[in-house]
Design an enzyme around this catalytic site. Structure first.
Site, PDB file in Angstrom:
ATOM      1  N   HIS A 190      36.241  41.639  46.122  1.00 30.06           N
ATOM      2  CA  HIS A 190      37.258  40.946  45.315  1.00 30.06           C
ATOM      3  C   HIS A 190      38.610  41.021  46.028  1.00 30.06           C
ATOM      4  CE1 HIS A 190      39.245  44.627  43.655  1.00 30.06           C
ATOM      5  NE2 HIS A 190      38.026  45.144  43.760  1.00 30.06           N
ATOM      6  N   GLU A 236      38.281  40.839  39.466  1.00 23.09           N
ATOM      7  CA  GLU A 236      37.392  41.989  39.265  1.00 23.09           C
ATOM      8  C   GLU A 236      38.079  43.090  38.470  1.00 23.09           C
ATOM      9  OE1 GLU A 236      35.651  45.968  40.224  1.00 23.09           O
ATOM     10  OE2 GLU A 236      37.676  45.214  40.609  1.00 23.09           O
ATOM     11  N   GLU A 262      33.253  47.761  47.733  1.00 22.66           N
ATOM     12  CA  GLU A 262      34.275  48.212  46.794  1.00 22.66           C
ATOM     13  C   GLU A 262      35.107  49.344  47.383  1.00 22.66           C
ATOM     14  OE1 GLU A 262      36.100  48.191  44.370  1.00 22.66           O
ATOM     15  OE2 GLU A 262      35.416  46.657  42.996  1.00 22.66           O
TER      16      GLU A 262
END
Length: 836
Positions: A190, A236, A262
């Protein structure tokens, strides 16, 4: 007679202390270096075709140049920059191929004019939207529920589809056609940040990794076998909205597997902390620097770490199989202004990027995802270089096999020893053959049986007690000083265990102390393994994998130690040899030198000493061996020098001189023939592999949870967990610790005192480990009431002091209540300054 050289690996104080300490130190240092130091990026900035680390680092500088939450103007600028960056990459890599700007599907307007042989298609998706609701959580203050939540979100995702060689040339996403049957692979990151952070690690490194992945797989000669979808999603940080919006796009039907990138820290290593199954995990196994443990996935599922990733959407909403790869520490920088390029580096980018490319190559070149649901997996790395991956079913089968085979094997060995009359354990006396009128000979086989549980219980109670003490007095010290807590726990356990082990061994020395310790350890670990096997079968929990191998090594060490009894003489022969009649004959020819042998925990004075011959009134030179008393007739008694009156003097006097010298310091006379060096093999089995597995788990677990206290987690949990892992780390040395000299335990006592004082008195936060609190300000436009609140830990004065230090609280009452939305935290609120 010239004395023989002592055995350098005998089971005597000096070899035991030096060898075991060096092994422990070597393994722990190696684990720390692996955990702390990120593998260096290659000196060549283009280590893989199409990959340029210098470009990636420069891209990260731009992406993390400012806060850019999903609905901000700066975030829109980042999005436009990403589109231009992707266009430049494809324009360069597709030279000579059919490429046209019409391959860009801006605003999701599907155009029939797309060039069919274009290697990549870009979707600038601004129309996919999603609406969802969720129920409110049960209120912590009453029996009712909080209000629920409904969200409508319009996505602004960037999707790049890289054709695979097996995908064909059809533009299947047009007119609602079905994607290729074999599907492909999704990789996601993201590009939005939180409103309080730059987003360098969360998730800038993931974004620049995807840019390089697009470049690599569109480079000539590196076309994937199955197509790859790269998703740069927006939103996100708020309810995973970007991934939810992607689920409404036609391309979302194409992937069968995924890799999610992430970040929940700042730099360091990227850990593969979650996976759906064995088959997709094996794709990550090909990474050059794997860093993973299945235990992290179990911890995440338990809710100890209060955050979620797009993995949830991909698995539950889209039904995909895949992996979560993320930076995880230090959590104190997560979602703060310290999540910037200054606190990460090219090495971290390379660690995530190289792992991602290897994983995508594995996923895109196989049929994973087409055979339905995968199997539950077990995985862990070793020193960040190699990785073990196998099915949970295999682990369960191994657990059950060990539970059945291990005790049966020991029982069989014990039965054989009994048959050959060499089962000295649990033996009190032995009748003399043909000596009906003679008293049975004492074997003292029970000596040392109860020492081990006393030692382990007292040492474990010490570290657990310290854990409760720190949690009560200074509960947040682990937030900034986890290694100080570890040092305190480790030093406390070693010193207490050594002190009581030596004390009990001084009172009742036994040649069977090590074997009895291993038998106790075997029994305890067998019970633990039963619980682990039940969790594997019923709860599908794989995090106990290290306990399975732990038990296996204990079993092997116990088997070897029990087999040492085959070296002993049959009990009947020994009883006959030292029968009173034989002793009477022998005493007229021999001295009682060993009858007054001394005990010593220090091996530095192993040397030949004269022995006193009371019956012959003459001194004889005696040869020193590894079992000879280290001080002989020196009766000084300290922690380093202590003696024990031999309770089996009459038995030892019946032995010939060569055997007598091999009896170690007051232990049973029949022990003269026990092997003196096999302890080292037992120690290696018990220590090396278990310490590696438990040590890696300990470091990963500590780094993951020690700063979750700011999220409202229990303040006792990190200390109890550290105490438990301390016991697991040090139990392998417990069967041998009664042979330690005083030097290392005394040093560790000083370490314990120093770290205990520090952990009790030190301020728990620091500039590099700042306490995180949540700020909220709400203005009622109708009434003009301005309410300001801070949400944070409720233990201690920290939240109240922070609120009281703000100018807007001057002269106002501050109301502090338990948070209804963040469990375990407290909310302090007051009326803010009127807006101007």
């Amino acid at each position: 007679m010239k004395p023989r050289l002592s055995n350098p690996i005998a089971f005597t104080p000096r070899p035991v202390t030096i060898i075991s300490s060096l092994i422990y130190a070597a393994v722990i240092i190696a684990l720390l270096l692996t955990h702390i130091i990120v593998p260096s990026a290659p000196s060549n900035p283009t280590p893989i075709a199409g990959v340029n680390l210098t470009e990636a680092w420069q891209d990260l500088q731009y992406i993390s140049s400012g806060f850019h939450p999903y609905n901000s103007r700066r975030n829109d600028e980042k999005r436009d920059w990403l589109l231009r960056r992707i266009e430049r990459i494809l324009a360069t890599n597709t030279k000579g191929l059919m490429f046209d700007r019409s391959t860009y599907l801006h605003d999701s307007q599907f155009r029939a004019s797309i060039a069919r042989q274009s290697p990549a298609v870009v979707f600038s998706d601004v129309t996919s939207n999603v609406t969802f609701s969720r129920e409110g959580k049960k209120s912590s203050s009453d029996s009712g529920k909080e209000s629920g939540l409904s969200v409508y979100f319009e996505g602004t995702n960037i999707i790049v589809y890289i054709r695979g060689s097996q995908d064909g040339e059809e533009d299947w996403w047009l007119n609602g056609e079905e994607p290729p049957e074999k599907g492909g692979v999704l990789i996601n990151a993201h590009y939005d940040s939180v409103s309080t952070g730059y987003g360098a690690t969360d998730d800038g490194v993931g974004v620049v990794s995807i840019l390089q992945i697009i470049k690599h797989f569109t480079t000539e000669g590196h076309k994937p076998k199955r197509g790859i979808v790269t998703l740069l999603n927006n939103g996100e940080e708020d309810f995973l909205n970007g991934a939810r919006a992607f689920s409404q796009h036609p391309v979302s039907k194409f992937p069968r597997t995924f890799l999610n990138l992430e970040g929940a820290g700042a730099g360091g290593r990227a850990a593969m902390f979650r996976s759906t199954d064995t088959e997709v995990t094996r794709a990550y196994q090909k990474s050059k620097y794997p860093f993973a443990s299945v235990l992290s996935g179990d911890v995440f599922k338990s809710g100890i770490i209060r955050s979620e990733t797009d993995y949830l959407v991909f698995t539950e909403k889209l039904g995909l199989r895949g992996l979560d790869l993320a930076f995880y520490a230090p959590r104190a920088r997560y979602h703060t202004d310290r999540d910037d390029a200054k606190h990460t580096n090219v090495d971290s980018i390379w660690h995530m990027l190289s792992a991602s490319i290897s994983t995508l190559q594995g996923l895109s070149s196989s049929d994973i995802g087409n055979e339905g649901k995968g199997t539950d997996a077990v995985w862990f790395d070793l020193f960040g270089r190699v990785m073990a991956v196998f099915r949970l079913q295999t682990l369960f089968a191994l657990s059950v096999t060990l539970l059945v085979v291990a005790p049966i094997t020991l029982i069989v060995i014990g039965t054989i020893l009994y048959k050959v009359d060499k089962l000295y354990i649990f033996s009190r006396k032995k009748d003399v053959r043909g000596g009906d009128e003679e008293e049975p000979v004492s074997l003292h086989g029970w000596k040392g049986f109860f020492q081990y549980p006393v030692v382990v219980v007292l040492a474990s109670a010490a570290v657990i007690g310290v854990a409760f003490l720190i949690a009560k007095v200074n509960p947040f010290i682990v937030y900034s000083s986890p290694y100080a807590v570890w040092s305190m726990m480790l030093s406390a356990w070693v010193f207490v265990a050594w002190f009581f082990a030596c004390s009990l061994d001084y009172l009742r020395p036994s040649a069977l102390a090590r074997l009895y310790s291993l038998l106790w350890l075997f029994a305890i670990s067998w019970v633990i393994l039963v619980a682990v096997a039940v969790m594997e079968k019923r709860q599908h929990i794989a995090g106990g994998y290290f306990l399975v191998f732990y038990f296996a090594t204990i079993f092997l060490a116990t088997l070897i130690s029990l087999s040492e009894l085959f070296r002993l003489p049959p009990k009947s022969e020994y009883a006959e040899e030292i029968s009173p009649s034989n002793i009477g004959e022998t005493r007229s020819h021999r001295s009682q030198s060993i009858a007054s042998g001394q005990r010593l925990a220090q091996a530095s004075e192993e040397q030949q000493r004269p022995e006193d011959n009371e019956h012959q009134n003459a001194e004889e030179n005696d040869e020193a061996t590894e079992r000879t008393s280290l001080l002989r007739n020196d009766r000084h008694t300290t922690f380093a020098h202590y003696h024990q009156q031999n309770t089996t003097a009459s038995a030892e006097h019946a032995l010939d001189e060569g055997k007598e010298r091999k009896v170690y310091l007051g232990e049973q006379a029949w022990s003269w023939s026990l092997p003196t060096s096999l302890w080292l093999l037992e120690f290696l089995l018990l220590s090396v592999f278990p310490i590696i597995l438990v040590g890696q788990v300990s470091l990963l677990f500590t780094s993951s949870i020690h700063q979750t206290l700011a999220d409202g987690n229990s303040t006792l949990l990190p200390y109890i967990a550290t105490a438990g892992l301390t016991i697991l780390l040090l139990v392998p040395v417990s069967p041998f610790i009664h042979r330690y000299t005083y030097h290392i335990p005394t040093f560790l006592l000083l370490v314990f005192i120093g770290t205990l004082i520090y952990n009790l008195l030190a301020f728990p936060f620091s500039p590099n480990n700042r306490l995180k609190i949540y700020f909220d300000q709400r203005v009622d436009l109708e009434t003009g009431i301005n309410t300001v609140s801070l949400t944070g830990i409720k233990t201690g004065p920290y939240l109240g002091n922070i609120a009281a230090s703000l100018p807007s609280t001057a002269g106002q009452p501050i109301s502090c209540v338990d948070s209804t939305t963040r469990q375990g935290l407290q909310v302090c609120s007051w009326h803010g300054l009127a807006p101007k």
